[in-house]
Scaffold this motif. Structure first.
Motif, mmCIF file in Angstrom:
data_model
loop_
_atom_site.group_PDB
_atom_site.id
_atom_site.type_symbol
_atom_site.label_atom_id
_atom_site.label_comp_id
_atom_site.label_asym_id
_atom_site.label_seq_id
_atom_site.Cartn_x
_atom_site.Cartn_y
_atom_site.Cartn_z
ATOM 1 N N PRO A 123 0.753 -1.254 0.030
ATOM 2 C CA PRO A 123 -0.072 0.096 0.152
ATOM 3 C C PRO A 123 1.063 1.235 -0.006
ATOM 4 C CG PRO A 123 -0.952 -1.582 1.606
ATOM 5 C CD PRO A 123 0.379 -2.181 0.940
ATOM 6 N N LYS A 124 1.982 1.398 0.807
ATOM 7 C CA LYS A 124 2.586 2.601 0.989
ATOM 8 C C LYS A 124 3.300 2.890 -0.348
ATOM 9 C CE LYS A 124 3.047 2.573 5.862
ATOM 10 N NZ LYS A 124 3.904 2.711 7.130
ATOM 11 N N SER A 125 3.834 1.884 -1.253
ATOM 12 C CA SER A 125 4.607 2.326 -2.225
ATOM 13 C C SER A 125 3.613 2.298 -3.642
ATOM 14 C CB SER A 125 5.502 1.260 -2.576
ATOM 15 O OG SER A 125 5.232 0.038 -2.662
ATOM 16 N N ALA B 216 1.684 11.636 1.515
ATOM 17 C CA ALA B 216 2.107 10.424 1.893
ATOM 18 C C ALA B 216 3.193 9.803 1.290
ATOM 19 C CB ALA B 216 1.060 9.563 2.141
ATOM 20 N N HIS C 26 3.007 9.072 -2.219
ATOM 21 C CA HIS C 26 2.555 8.329 -3.496
ATOM 22 C C HIS C 26 2.891 9.027 -4.801
ATOM 23 C CE1 HIS C 26 0.644 5.038 -1.225
ATOM 24 N NE2 HIS C 26 0.324 6.033 -0.480
ATOM 25 N N PHE D 80 -5.624 -1.586 0.120
ATOM 26 C CA PHE D 80 -5.130 -0.253 0.106
ATOM 27 C C PHE D 80 -6.325 0.515 0.585
ATOM 28 C CE2 PHE D 80 -4.820 3.750 -2.392
ATOM 29 C CZ PHE D 80 -3.412 4.023 -2.231
ATOM 30 N N TYR E 298 -5.702 1.008 4.285
ATOM 31 C CA TYR E 298 -4.444 1.800 4.457
ATOM 32 C C TYR E 298 -4.961 3.340 4.460
ATOM 33 C CZ TYR E 298 -0.695 4.680 2.695
ATOM 34 O OH TYR E 298 0.371 5.572 2.462
ATOM 35 N N GLU F 73 -4.628 5.841 7.390
ATOM 36 C CA GLU F 73 -3.288 6.842 7.204
ATOM 37 C C GLU F 73 -3.556 8.075 6.576
ATOM 38 O OE1 GLU F 73 -0.417 6.120 8.292
ATOM 39 O OE2 GLU F 73 -0.793 3.945 8.990
#
Length: 470
Positions: free
Chosen positions: A247-249, A281, A283, A461, A464, A468
């Protein structure tokens, strides 16, 4: 979980659901309520099992609402159409069977546009439903009753069908989550058919975690529906998975073609705000040209009416359902029964469908539409070579007033302009609450779109994002 841990009883939850259904009766969410005595008996049995330490299903005692185009032996299945009003199903749909085996308890059947054809739930034989946030506005369609049932907190989840946005648009209008899976992820067996090549089964929930649980229960192949796919929750079938995306990438694609004067400024503001949060964040945001999508609405309203005309041909006043009392011969049985039994939008789509399938126009319309559909699929494939997910509005505007677009079918069809391409391509898409209009305070949802079979990644995602970014 609270039921299994004895924090709350199944009986009290089911009682509360019925009480709320009656409390919000004016919203016209339900076309019928289930047998309360029978539902409470099921809840009592679940409470007894939990008390004695017996194993119960993951949805044990959870009340849910059933969109009234799912066949169930409980009550009548009407699809909110007069022509099906007296129909009692001898079978349960695969989805109903799986939910009830998991312990869920159906408390009522929800209103919809007749045969799931519409974008506002105003095309129902039982009258329109109302938006959960503003009584004077539409709840969206066709699954408007299901979306409102969850948004009004009557039930924890509700079933829906999505042929061109019929889960995602009502979810956006009512401020809840709505998921349209990859085509074939959940069996269509026992669901009243609209357009067989785009119909998808999905759900409305209050969060992504509940959606993930429902998908794990209902996804998977069904010998009664040969279009179903192996479940992406079955880890023995990894070859069918899309590679997992951290998710973070994740790289997010934004479709430049959807930024135009037709989009309500408030919808654009919510999308821009979400994009800025994603950038903050870390992305990567990828802007995409997808010019073929401008043809999607025209393609959809050729392909889908053609399939509608075929699927609705079975309702003839002979085999089951409504039969006109005015008919004096066989021809009139067909003609009068269909004329009296179908809603105006059903008739409109039957006429369009039969026209584009007629011998003189098949090549000019239907064949070309299917060729254009292939181009749309290929354009999405190219997009997913550059990004992991697409982020777009669900609808060009927040919920509109009841009656505002009833007399203008083209304006009503335009409500689907951002949702129908996804059904034509068979992709998964999750609508989630992303903000609200500053002037009307109505919910505005956005949709996450992934490549085929990326359903689980999209839900991860979304979890997330909720944790976040909001």
């Amino acid at each position: 979980m609270k039921i299994a841990n004895k924090q709350i009883s199944a009986v009290s939850l089911v009682k509360e659901a019925f009480e709320k259904a009656r409390q919000f009766a004016k919203y016209n969410v339900f076309v019928s309520l289930a047998d309360e005595e029978k539902a409470l008996k099921k809840a009592e049995e679940i409470d007894k099992k939990i008390a004695t330490g017996e194993e119960v299903g993951p949805l044990a005692g959870v009340p849910y609402a059933l969109k009234d185009n799912f066949l169930s032996k409980e009550g009548n299945t009407t699809a909110s159409a007069k022509i099906l009003e007296p129909f009692h199903s001898p079978i349960d749909s695969t989805t109903v069977k799986k939910l009830e085996e998991a312990g869920a308890i159906m408390i009522g059947r929800t209103n919809l546009d007749a045969f799931a054809q519409g974008s506002s739930t105003e095309n129902s034989y039982f009258g329109p439903s109302h938006n959960a946030k503003d009584f004077d506005r539409v709840p969206g369609g066709s699954s408007g009753g299901s979306a409102a049932a969850v948004a009004l907190d009557i039930v924890e989840f509700a079933t829906g069908t999505d042929t061109g946005g019929s889960i995602r648009q009502p979810a956006s209008f009512n401020g809840v989550y709505g998921f349209k899976p990859t085509y074939g992820t959940i069996s269509r067996y026992g669901v009243v058919a609209m357009a067989s090549s785009t119909d998808c089964i999905g759900f409305f929930t209050k969060n992504a975690e509940d959606m993930d649980l429902l998908m794990s229960i209902c996804a998977g192949q069904d010998e009664k529906d040969l279009t179903t796919l192996p479940s992406f929750y079955n880890h023995e079938e990894q070859k069918y998975f899309v590679p997992e995306i951290a998710p973070k990438s994740a790289k997010i694609g934004i479709i430049k073609d959807f930024r135009n004067d037709s989009i309500d400024p408030e919808v654009q503001r919510v999308l821009d705000s979400q994009v800025e949060k994603l950038k903050s964040a870390g992305h990567q945001i990828v802007e995409l040209d997808m010019p073929t999508l401008k043809y999607a609405l025209a393609v959809y309203y050729i392909v889908v009416p053609a399939e509608v005309a075929s699927n609705l041909s079975r309702y003839d006043g002979i085999r089951y359902g409504y039969r006109s009392e005015h008919a004096k011969n066989l021809s009139e049985v067909f003609g009068f029964s269909r004329n009296e039994g179908f809603m105006p939008e059903n008739k409109r789509r039957i006429m369009i469908g039969n026209f584009v399938l007629s011998s003189g126009f098949y090549d000019a319309y239907f064949k070309k539409a299917e060729q254009a559909r292939t181009l749309i699929i290929e354009e999405y494939q190219k997009a997913f070579e550059k990004c992991d997910y697409l982020l777009t509005p669900v609808s060009p505007s927040p919920a509109f007033k009841l009656g505002e677009k009833v007399s203008d079918p083209v304006a009503m069809y335009f409500e689907d302009v951002m949702s129908v391409p996804i059904n034509l391509a068979g992709l998964p898409s999750l609508a989630y609450p992303a903000g609200e209009s500053q002037d009307t305070k109505m919910p505005i949802g956005l949709q996450l779109i992934g490549q085929r079979r990326s359903d689980k990644s999209i839900l991860d995602f979304a979890k997330y994002l909720a944790k976040e970014l909001n």
